[in-house]
Motif scaffolding. Structure first.
Motif, PDB file in Angstrom:
ATOM      1  N   ALA A  65       0.789  -1.176   0.086  1.00  0.00           N
ATOM      2  CA  ALA A  65       0.037   0.097   0.013  1.00  0.00           C
ATOM      3  C   ALA A  65       0.765   1.286  -0.055  1.00  0.00           C
ATOM      4  N   ALA A  66       2.054   1.199   0.751  1.00  0.00           N
ATOM      5  CA  ALA A  66       2.842   2.424   0.730  1.00  0.00           C
ATOM      6  C   ALA A  66       3.544   2.584  -0.532  1.00  0.00           C
ATOM      7  N   MET A  67       4.113   1.466  -1.043  1.00  0.00           N
ATOM      8  CA  MET A  67       4.587   1.778  -2.654  1.00  0.00           C
ATOM      9  C   MET A  67       3.848   2.363  -3.536  1.00  0.00           C
ATOM     10  N   MET A  68       2.472   1.715  -3.519  1.00  0.00           N
ATOM     11  CA  MET A  68       1.324   2.041  -4.492  1.00  0.00           C
ATOM     12  C   MET A  68       1.083   3.492  -4.188  1.00  0.00           C
ATOM     13  N   THR A  69       1.080   3.953  -2.932  1.00  0.00           N
ATOM     14  CA  THR A  69       0.871   5.519  -2.611  1.00  0.00           C
ATOM     15  C   THR A  69       2.003   6.193  -3.161  1.00  0.00           C
ATOM     16  N   VAL A  70       3.343   6.109  -2.846  1.00  0.00           N
ATOM     17  CA  VAL A  70       4.215   6.649  -3.499  1.00  0.00           C
ATOM     18  C   VAL A  70       4.344   6.777  -5.090  1.00  0.00           C
ATOM     19  N   ALA A  71       4.137   5.647  -5.880  1.00  0.00           N
ATOM     20  CA  ALA A  71       4.011   5.725  -7.381  1.00  0.00           C
ATOM     21  C   ALA A  71       3.016   6.526  -7.591  1.00  0.00           C
ATOM     22  N   ALA A  72       1.576   6.375  -7.075  1.00  0.00           N
ATOM     23  CA  ALA A  72       0.439   7.239  -7.381  1.00  0.00           C
ATOM     24  C   ALA A  72       0.738   8.722  -7.104  1.00  0.00           C
ATOM     25  N   ILE A  73       1.253   9.132  -6.000  1.00  0.00           N
ATOM     26  CA  ILE A  73       1.424  10.621  -5.740  1.00  0.00           C
ATOM     27  C   ILE A  73       2.664  10.877  -6.666  1.00  0.00           C
ATOM     28  N   GLY A  74       3.550  10.155  -7.030  1.00  0.00           N
ATOM     29  CA  GLY A  74       4.478  10.870  -7.888  1.00  0.00           C
ATOM     30  C   GLY A  74       4.207  10.780  -9.288  1.00  0.00           C
ATOM     31  N   GLY A  75       3.263   9.997  -9.835  1.00  0.00           N
ATOM     32  CA  GLY A  75       2.850   9.995 -11.119  1.00  0.00           C
ATOM     33  C   GLY A  75       1.608  11.234 -11.002  1.00  0.00           C
ATOM     34  N   PHE A  76       0.978  11.502 -10.263  1.00  0.00           N
ATOM     35  CA  PHE A  76      -0.040  12.835 -10.168  1.00  0.00           C
ATOM     36  C   PHE A  76       0.608  13.863 -10.373  1.00  0.00           C
ATOM     37  N   GLU A  97      13.676   4.871 -19.020  1.00  0.00           N
ATOM     38  CA  GLU A  97      13.777   3.668 -18.323  1.00  0.00           C
ATOM     39  C   GLU A  97      12.610   3.622 -17.378  1.00  0.00           C
ATOM     40  N   ILE A  98      12.257   4.727 -16.704  1.00  0.00           N
ATOM     41  CA  ILE A  98      11.026   4.579 -15.715  1.00  0.00           C
ATOM     42  C   ILE A  98       9.858   4.419 -16.423  1.00  0.00           C
ATOM     43  N   VAL A  99       9.714   5.016 -17.440  1.00  0.00           N
ATOM     44  CA  VAL A  99       8.587   5.129 -18.233  1.00  0.00           C
ATOM     45  C   VAL A  99       8.248   3.613 -18.808  1.00  0.00           C
ATOM     46  N   ALA A 100       9.121   2.936 -19.247  1.00  0.00           N
ATOM     47  CA  ALA A 100       9.093   1.626 -19.588  1.00  0.00           C
ATOM     48  C   ALA A 100       8.644   0.641 -18.735  1.00  0.00           C
ATOM     49  N   GLN A 101       9.324   0.826 -17.304  1.00  0.00           N
ATOM     50  CA  GLN A 101       9.122  -0.097 -16.222  1.00  0.00           C
ATOM     51  C   GLN A 101       7.548   0.161 -15.658  1.00  0.00           C
ATOM     52  N   THR A 102       7.287   1.290 -15.947  1.00  0.00           N
ATOM     53  CA  THR A 102       5.945   1.631 -15.230  1.00  0.00           C
ATOM     54  C   THR A 102       4.781   0.888 -15.707  1.00  0.00           C
ATOM     55  N   TRP A 103       4.678   0.670 -17.075  1.00  0.00           N
ATOM     56  CA  TRP A 103       3.700  -0.015 -17.864  1.00  0.00           C
ATOM     57  C   TRP A 103       3.458  -1.297 -17.302  1.00  0.00           C
ATOM     58  N   ALA A 104       4.483  -2.222 -16.902  1.00  0.00           N
ATOM     59  CA  ALA A 104       4.303  -3.547 -16.248  1.00  0.00           C
ATOM     60  C   ALA A 104       3.672  -3.408 -14.891  1.00  0.00           C
ATOM     61  N   HIS A 105       3.622  -2.256 -14.279  1.00  0.00           N
ATOM     62  CA  HIS A 105       2.849  -2.178 -13.085  1.00  0.00           C
ATOM     63  C   HIS A 105       1.424  -1.746 -13.294  1.00  0.00           C
ATOM     64  N   SER A 106       1.159  -0.572 -14.049  1.00  0.00           N
ATOM     65  CA  SER A 106       0.023  -0.182 -14.449  1.00  0.00           C
ATOM     66  C   SER A 106      -0.014   0.739 -15.293  1.00  0.00           C
ATOM     67  N   THR A 107      -0.967   0.251 -16.242  1.00  0.00           N
ATOM     68  CA  THR A 107      -1.310   0.878 -17.573  1.00  0.00           C
ATOM     69  C   THR A 107      -1.786   2.316 -17.581  1.00  0.00           C
ATOM     70  N   LEU A 108      -2.568   2.792 -16.574  1.00  0.00           N
ATOM     71  CA  LEU A 108      -2.999   4.054 -16.365  1.00  0.00           C
ATOM     72  C   LEU A 108      -1.674   4.970 -15.999  1.00  0.00           C
ATOM     73  N   LEU A 109      -0.976   4.505 -14.903  1.00  0.00           N
ATOM     74  CA  LEU A 109       0.325   5.227 -14.628  1.00  0.00           C
ATOM     75  C   LEU A 109       1.249   5.316 -15.528  1.00  0.00           C
TER      76      LEU A 109
END
Length: 701
Positions: free
Chosen positions: A305-316, A427-439
């Motif tokens: 949950a913490a990792m998801m929060t960090v990624a979501a806040i960062g993307g937003f 490198e970050i953009v490419a790896q993000t797709w594996a975790h969340s299409t929206l992100l």
């Protein structure tokens, strides 16, 4: 390397000594030479940092497992069961961060000597810079959370001092206070997280007496999360604490690294001198949050949950800040919102289990964003203090060297193929797709916006017909820091005295540091391409290595890529020379640049027509989504009203009670004064005689 580790205290101490010399002796003796103690102190610290990096590379290459060295000096704090040592921890992550802080920091101090020449308080400015480098090195080198917090608060103090350097300006004073107070919000949560760490684990030292000793906080957390709890502690309590520790720590990270909703201080911080923007708000201090999460990876990775929060806040935050940058007209404000956006990319990298990619982008960003801020300073230096893009054009004719340097920085920020930002961002953009299409779509669209607004600035300022401001910019005494920069230009003290048409606007003292930073902006990407050398080096950090092991035990293996943690697996397939993600990222960057060319060079009037046709969206972006106004109305004013209420309680109720307590004896004394204290001796004698008679009657009757 052994000498550097044994004498590692010199890395923070030398900049501190330089700050002390500049601060105490600059006003009377050093004056215009006050930069020399800082140059020597920071330069020597940079040399030691690079020696440490070389030794750590050799040590990591000869070791199969993680490498790290603890160097404790003395017991700093001891209170009951709590103790914290004054000491440092050295591993690949420390070495990389130290080189960024001291290396990039040194070239910024060199630039500052030319930029700040002739300024009132010249010695004070360099004393603050030295104090900042001292605090930042403590933050990076600290062997425990207390040392990190010492540096954490130190850079916050220095940020306040440097942002408010032009304290005569109301806007600078307000910006400094805003930065200080907003960071206190995040730091309160950070402090609670440190306390919870000690309560649950009994220590705040990263690795105790050494890596592998099992006596440090991060190794204890690793053991608990890997289902091998320490027999001396309650594993259930530790597991419960690990549900909340990451969220408390990330509050501090969001404040220091300017992530939503605590990002509002950084754009206003551009009121400080331009070298401050480059040093504190691009290359070092704002990356402290990213560094802290990577360092404490074992506390974060086990909490999905913490990792998801960090990624979501960062993307937003990345997308949110990029949209605001689309309609900013102040050069430094554009790059300020760009910094917030790029920090969002780093948080996305950390949140999607790619810490090596996040640190890689941190390194490349330090080069090209420092280059861009300092290049903006050269423009401001030459344009009589102006920063409004709408008041200048075609500056390549006036600033030919800065034109090339700014082009390199803009291309790197935009992710143009073959430059550093291209490799680290994609490198970050490419790896993000594996975790969340929206992100993944979010960060890819943000990359397009980044390329567009970056080259919007470049084409507007450096290309086209020559237009230069005729009058120097003046800082209005009633300037509102929340006002749109296009209508009231905030300047950082460089006004008419730089406006002489015969003045050399590109002195070598300012250009040479930019050349070095430009080389870094071009070549830094090759530290991790085509081979993941930087990632593999960072993978030997115990923080990254243990985080990888936890990730493998808590997540689907399809989401955990060994190369994202710098771990080399036997028999693993190697990445192709050019990946599909790199191709897509390159095309998106080129598309954004082409759009900026069409609207801001080929047909500038068309851009304004489109902006007018997109109302009210354009106005909302120019108003920065009214976030400052919302905070003012929803938080600041209610708190002020509450303060006024308590002030009234204090004045009316508390002071009233105190007055009443004093009034009773005061009234009694007044009555007695009127009745018995009349100044007649015969009256006093008669009263005394009457009293004696009364006493005798009471006694004998």
């Amino acid at each position: 390397m052994e000498f550097v580790i044994a004498h590692s205290y010199l890395i923070p101490l030398l900049p501190l000594l330089g700050a002390a010399i500049s601060g105490f002796f600059g006003a009377k003796w050093l004056k215009g030479q006050s930069h020399w103690p800082i140059w020597l102190g920071v330069g020597a610290a940079a040399v030691m940092s690079f020696v440490l990096l070389g030794g750590m590379i050799h040590l990591a290459g000869s070791s199969e497992g993680p490498v790290g060295r603890v160097q404790d000096y003395y017991e700093w704090v001891s209170a009951g069961t709590f103790s914290a040592k004054a000491g440092f921890f050295f591993d690949p992550l420390t070495a990389v961060m130290l080189c960024v802080v001291t290396g990039v920091g040194f070239f910024i101090t060199v630039f500052a000597a030319g930029y700040m020449k002739g300024e009132t308080g010249y010695f004070r400015f360099f004393a603050y810079l030295g104090l900042f480098i001292f605090s930042m090195t403590n933050l990076v080198m600290g062997s425990n959370l207390a040392m990190l917090y010492l540096g954490w608060e130190g850079v916050g103090l220095c940020s306040y001092l440097l942002i408010g350097y032009y304290y005569e300006k109301p806007a600078a004073r307000e910006a400094a206070k805003k930065a200080f107070l907003v960071n206190r919000v995040g730091d309160f949560g950070f402090a609670l997280g440190i306390m919870l760490c000690f309560w649950a684990f009994g220590t705040i030292s990263y690795y105790g007496s050494g890596v592998g000793s099992g006596t440090g906080l991060l190794e204890m957390a690793h053991r608990v999360l890997m289902h091998a709890p320490d027999s001396n502690v309650h594993a259930a309590t530790q597991l419960w604490a690990l549900k909340y520790i990451p969220f408390l720590l990330m509050l501090g990270a969001f404040g220091k690294s300017a992530q939503f909703p605590l990002y509002v201080w950084l754009p206003d911080a551009m009121e400080g001198p331009t070298p401050v923007s480059a040093l504190i708000h691009a290359a070092t201090m704002v990356t402290a949050g990213v560094y802290m999460i990577v360092r404490c990876g074992t506390l974060f990775v086990g909490n999905s949950a913490a990792m998801m929060t960090v990624a979501a806040i960062g993307g937003f935050t990345a997308l949110f800040a990029a949209t605001i940058a689309l309609r900013q007209f102040d050069l430094k404000k554009v790059f300020a919102y760009s910094t917030i956006s790029q920090l969002g990319y780093m948080f996305v990298g950390v949140g999607i289990l790619a810490p090596a990619s996040a640190v890689f982008h941190l390194v490349t960003h330090a080069f090209f964003k420092a280059l861009l801020f300092l290049s903006s300073g050269v423009v401001m230096h030459a344009m009589n203090g102006h920063l409004d893009m709408r008041k200048m054009s075609g500056l390549k004719k006036v600033l030919p060297k800065t034109n090339i340097l700014m082009l390199i920085g803009c291309a790197a920020l935009a992710g143009f193929p073959a430059l550093s930002g291209f490799f680290s961002k994609d490198e970050i953009v490419a790896q993000t797709w594996a975790h969340s299409t929206l992100l993944g779509m979010t960060v890819l669209f943000t990359a397009f916006l980044t390329a567009y607004y970056t080259f919007r600035l470049y084409f507007q300022v450096f290309q086209g017909p020559l237009v230069v401001p005729s009058e120097p910019a003046e800082a209005k005494p009633d300037h509102d820091p929340h006002q749109e920069s296009g209508h009231d230009i905030p300047v950082d003290g460089h006004t008419a005295h730089h406006g002489d048409e015969h003045h050399n606007h590109e002195p070598m003292l300012m250009i040479l540091p930019l050349v070095v930073l430009a080389i870094g902006a071009v070549l830094a990407g090759y530290l991790n391409w085509p081979k993941d050398h930087l990632a593999e080096f960072l993978g030997k950090s115990p923080s990254v290595h243990y985080a990888y092991e936890i990730a493998m035990s808590h997540y689907d293996h399809d989401l955990v890529k060994a190369e994202s943690f710098g771990v080399t697996e036997a028999g693993g397939s190697s990445e192709p020379f050019i990946t599909p993600g790199m191709l897509i990222g390159g095309m998106v960057s080129i598309a954004g640049i082409l759009l900026a060319y069409m609207l801001h060079l080929r047909d500038r009037a068309r851009a304004e027509r489109i902006a007018a046709g997109l109302q009210p969206i354009t106005s909302i972006l120019e108003a920065k989504y009214m976030v400052d106004e919302i905070y003012q109305a929803a938080i600041v004013e209610p708190l002020r009203d509450l303060g006024r209420f308590f002030f009234a309680i204090d004045r009316i109720v508390v002071d009233g009670l105190v007055w009443l307590v004093g009034f009773v004896p005061q009234l009694s004394g007044f009555v007695l004064k009127l009745t018995v204290q009349r100044g007649y001796l015969q009256g006093y004698a008669a009263a005394m005689l009457f009293g004696v008679v009364a006493i005798l009657l009471i006694v004998f009757l």
